[in-house]
Design an enzyme around this catalytic site. Structure first.
Site, PDB file in Angstrom:
ATOM      1  N   LYS A 111       4.144  10.127  18.343  1.00 19.31           N
ATOM      2  CA  LYS A 111       3.431   9.952  17.055  1.00 19.31           C
ATOM      3  C   LYS A 111       1.967   9.615  17.336  1.00 19.31           C
ATOM      4  O   LYS A 111       1.069  10.091  16.644  1.00 19.31           O
ATOM      5  CB  LYS A 111       4.113   8.834  16.259  1.00 19.31           C
ATOM      6  CG  LYS A 111       3.506   8.551  14.895  1.00 19.31           C
ATOM      7  CD  LYS A 111       4.069   9.438  13.810  1.00 19.31           C
ATOM      8  CE  LYS A 111       3.242   9.458  12.532  1.00 19.31           C
ATOM      9  NZ  LYS A 111       3.300   8.267  11.735  1.00 19.31           N
ATOM     10  N   GLY A 115       0.838  -1.184   0.000  1.00 13.87           N
ATOM     11  CA  GLY A 115       0.000   0.000   0.000  1.00 13.87           C
ATOM     12  C   GLY A 115       0.874   1.236   0.000  1.00 13.87           C
ATOM     13  O   GLY A 115       1.972   1.255  -0.575  1.00 13.87           O
TER      14      GLY A 115
HETATM   15  N1  LIG Z   1       0.086   6.352   4.569  1.00 16.24           N
HETATM   16  C1  LIG Z   1       0.887   7.067   5.312  1.00 16.24           C
HETATM   17  O1  LIG Z   1       1.357   8.139   4.884  1.00 16.24           O
HETATM   18  C2  LIG Z   1       1.301   6.580   6.691  1.00 16.24           C
HETATM   19  C3  LIG Z   1       2.232   7.352   7.405  1.00 16.24           C
HETATM   20  C4  LIG Z   1       2.692   6.874   8.631  1.00 16.24           C
HETATM   21  C5  LIG Z   1       2.240   5.665   9.127  1.00 16.24           C
HETATM   22  N2  LIG Z   1       1.321   4.942   8.419  1.00 16.24           N
HETATM   23  C6  LIG Z   1       0.906   3.646   8.963  1.00 16.24           C
HETATM   24  O2  LIG Z   1       1.492   2.631   8.161  1.00 16.24           O
HETATM   25  C7  LIG Z   1       0.654   1.453   8.176  1.00 16.24           C
HETATM   26  C8  LIG Z   1       0.321   1.081   6.742  1.00 16.24           C
HETATM   27  O3  LIG Z   1      -0.522   2.119   6.239  1.00 16.24           O
HETATM   28  P1  LIG Z   1      -0.763   2.398   4.697  1.00 16.24           P
HETATM   29  O4  LIG Z   1      -1.172   3.826   4.604  1.00 16.24           O
HETATM   30  O5  LIG Z   1       0.375   1.935   3.879  1.00 16.24           O
HETATM   31  O6  LIG Z   1      -2.038   1.473   4.442  1.00 16.24           O
HETATM   32  P2  LIG Z   1      -2.633   1.038   3.027  1.00 16.24           P
HETATM   33  O7  LIG Z   1      -2.285   2.036   1.981  1.00 16.24           O
HETATM   34  O8  LIG Z   1      -4.062   0.708   3.287  1.00 16.24           O
HETATM   35  O9  LIG Z   1      -1.832  -0.276   2.697  1.00 16.24           O
HETATM   36  C9  LIG Z   1      -2.025  -1.496   3.362  1.00 16.24           C
HETATM   37  C10 LIG Z   1      -1.746  -2.568   2.364  1.00 16.24           C
HETATM   38  O10 LIG Z   1      -1.770  -3.818   3.033  1.00 16.24           O
HETATM   39  C11 LIG Z   1      -2.399  -4.732   2.168  1.00 16.24           C
HETATM   40  N3  LIG Z   1      -2.878  -5.882   2.922  1.00 16.24           N
HETATM   41  C12 LIG Z   1      -3.798  -5.909   3.893  1.00 16.24           C
HETATM   42  N4  LIG Z   1      -3.965  -7.161   4.349  1.00 16.24           N
HETATM   43  C13 LIG Z   1      -3.125  -7.932   3.626  1.00 16.24           C
HETATM   44  C14 LIG Z   1      -2.838  -9.306   3.619  1.00 16.24           C
HETATM   45  N5  LIG Z   1      -3.449 -10.143   4.452  1.00 16.24           N
HETATM   46  N6  LIG Z   1      -1.939  -9.775   2.730  1.00 16.24           N
HETATM   47  C15 LIG Z   1      -1.310  -8.928   1.868  1.00 16.24           C
HETATM   48  N7  LIG Z   1      -1.525  -7.612   1.840  1.00 16.24           N
HETATM   49  C16 LIG Z   1      -2.430  -7.120   2.709  1.00 16.24           C
HETATM   50  C17 LIG Z   1      -3.510  -3.948   1.523  1.00 16.24           C
HETATM   51  O11 LIG Z   1      -3.940  -4.643   0.383  1.00 16.24           O
HETATM   52  P3  LIG Z   1      -5.208  -4.261  -0.499  1.00 16.24           P
HETATM   53  O12 LIG Z   1      -4.633  -3.351  -1.539  1.00 16.24           O
HETATM   54  O13 LIG Z   1      -5.660  -5.560  -1.057  1.00 16.24           O
HETATM   55  O14 LIG Z   1      -6.196  -3.579   0.409  1.00 16.24           O
HETATM   56  C18 LIG Z   1      -2.800  -2.641   1.239  1.00 16.24           C
HETATM   57  O15 LIG Z   1      -2.132  -2.699  -0.004  1.00 16.24           O
HETATM   58  C19 LIG Z   1      -0.573   1.831   9.012  1.00 16.24           C
HETATM   59  O16 LIG Z   1      -0.402   1.386  10.338  1.00 16.24           O
HETATM   60  C20 LIG Z   1      -0.591   3.358   8.945  1.00 16.24           C
HETATM   61  O17 LIG Z   1      -1.246   3.945  10.051  1.00 16.24           O
HETATM   62  C21 LIG Z   1       0.847   5.371   7.192  1.00 16.24           C
END
Ligand SMILES: NC(=O)c1ccc[n+]([C@@H]2O[C@H](COP(=O)([O-])OP(=O)(O)OC[C@H]3O[C@@H](n4cnc5c(N)ncnc54)[C@H](OP(=O)(O)O)[C@@H]3O)[C@@H](O)[C@H]2O)c1
Length: 310
Positions: free
Chosen positions: A187, A19
């Site tokens: 954070k 993601g």
């Molecule tokens: N985004 C940011 O800027 C940011 C910044 C700091 C911290 N964070 C933290 O980082 C973490 C990840 O966030 P994110 O923003 O990257 O989330 P995201 O964009 O929703 O990405 C999560 C990914 O995990 C995949 N996934 C979920 N279950 C899975 C499984 N069983 N097997 C394989 N893949 C799976 C999802 O697949 P699908 O595509 O199929 O849904 C999605 O591609 C979170 O805890 C968030 O709070 C994010």
């Protein structure tokens, strides 16, 4: 930051969850050309395009959609799912982890190790705090934005230093810190106000600048800080004001990940943020009525989602 040892040649790095965060990390590691990067995804993926401040790169990846396709443990696993998707990633972790594997958890919240340890078979773990911003533009395209140094913080121990070495020479700047718990709570404080308030009001971060919302945020943060101190975390006297000052360095036009998840009809990452504060309050006998109210409302949104939503 300590000096970094040179990276080992051709390590295998499995990234679970391509993601926003996992896509950016996988893209940076794969673009270095030093590693065999394995993408563990729910949808097939042939390549990944990373838009980063230093330019746009397209990287080839070995992508798998079924844990049964994994034949060998990896040297490194980067768990990059949302916190509430951790259990669904357990089959990947089981196939990828041997005792020699190192598992980095790139997720928000606290308790990274406790959350993931049951699934890694004794592998060494690296909890990581992510500061860079990721945005998934398409299943195979991610944009990465970087703010102040660092992009990721990890504990200053052997596994943390090995993690930092992985990223040496890539655009992602990893800092070692000997007080990880304080960083994780700092954070969490930011997330504990920005995410619920933007999500419940369905407004971007400009809503945090309203005087009445600022006052509410201060009280939400006072509760969280009291809980963090009871947990033994060393926060400054003026931590709530510092958290708000940090938030005001961000453009009011920005959303939050929970806000975007609500708009997209995706499950909200509630339990690891507000839920963690309320549960820690319960452990220490500290009342957290405002955080509890937020938790009830956010859970109600999650519970109203159709079954099977991820
Ligand atoms: N985004 C940011 O800027 C940011 C910044 C700091 C911290 N964070 C933290 O980082 C973490 C990840 O966030 P994110 O923003 O990257 O989330 P995201 O964009 O929703 O990405 C999560 C990914 O995990 C995949 N996934 C979920 N279950 C899975 C499984 N069983 N097997 C394989 N893949 C799976 C999802 O697949 P699908 O595509 O199929 O849904 C999605 O591609 C979170 O805890 C968030 O709070 C994010």
């Amino acid at each position: 930051m300590s000096a970094l040892p040179p990276a080992d040649p051709r390590l295998s790095i499995a990234v679970i969850g391509l993601g926003s965060i996992g896509g950016a990390a996988a893209g940076c590691l794969a673009a270095s050309g030093r590693y065999d990067v394995i993408a563990c995804t729910r949808q097939p993926l042939a390549r990944l395009t990373l838009e980063a401040p230093h330019g746009t790169v397209e990287v080839p990846l070995a992508a798998y959609t079924d844990p049964a396709q994994i034949k060998n443990p990896a040297d490194w696993v980067l768990l990059c799912t949302k916190t509430h998707q951790t259990e669904s990633a357990a089959p990947w972790l089981t196939r990828l982890c041997a005792r020699s594997t190192r598992v980095a958890v790139l997720q928000n919240g606290i308790g990274h190790v406790e959350r993931v340890a049951p699934f890694v078979g004794g592998a060494a773990m690296v909890p990581a705090i992510v500061y860079y911003n990721g945005e998934r533009l398409a299943p195979d395209r991610v944009r990465m934005r970087q703010g102040a140094d660092p992009d990721i913080a990890v504990p200053d121990d052997a596994a943390g230093r090995a993690f930092a070495a992985l990223f040496a020479g890539t655009p992602l700047r990893v800092a070692l810190n000997d007080d990880f718990a304080t960083l994780a709570w700092r954070k969490l404080l930011i997330n504990a106000v920005a995410n619920p308030i933007t999500t419940l009001t369905l407004q971007r971060q400009a809503v945090l600048r309203r005087p009445d919302v600022q006052e509410l945020c201060g009280k939400i943060l006072d509760e969280a800080v009291a809980v963090a101190r009871a947990e033994g975390v060393r926060l400054a006297e003026d931590e709530p004001a510092r958290a708000m000052a940090t938030l005001f360095t961000f453009s009011g036009e920005l959303g939050t990940s929970m806000y975007f998840d609500r708009l997209a009809g995706r499950r909200l990452e509630v339990e690891a943020l507000t839920g963690a504060i309320v549960r820690a309050g319960e452990r220490h006998g500290i009342a957290t009525p405002l955080n509890r109210a937020l938790l009830i409302l956010l859970r109600a949104i999650n519970d109203a989602m159709p079954d099977g939503l991820r």
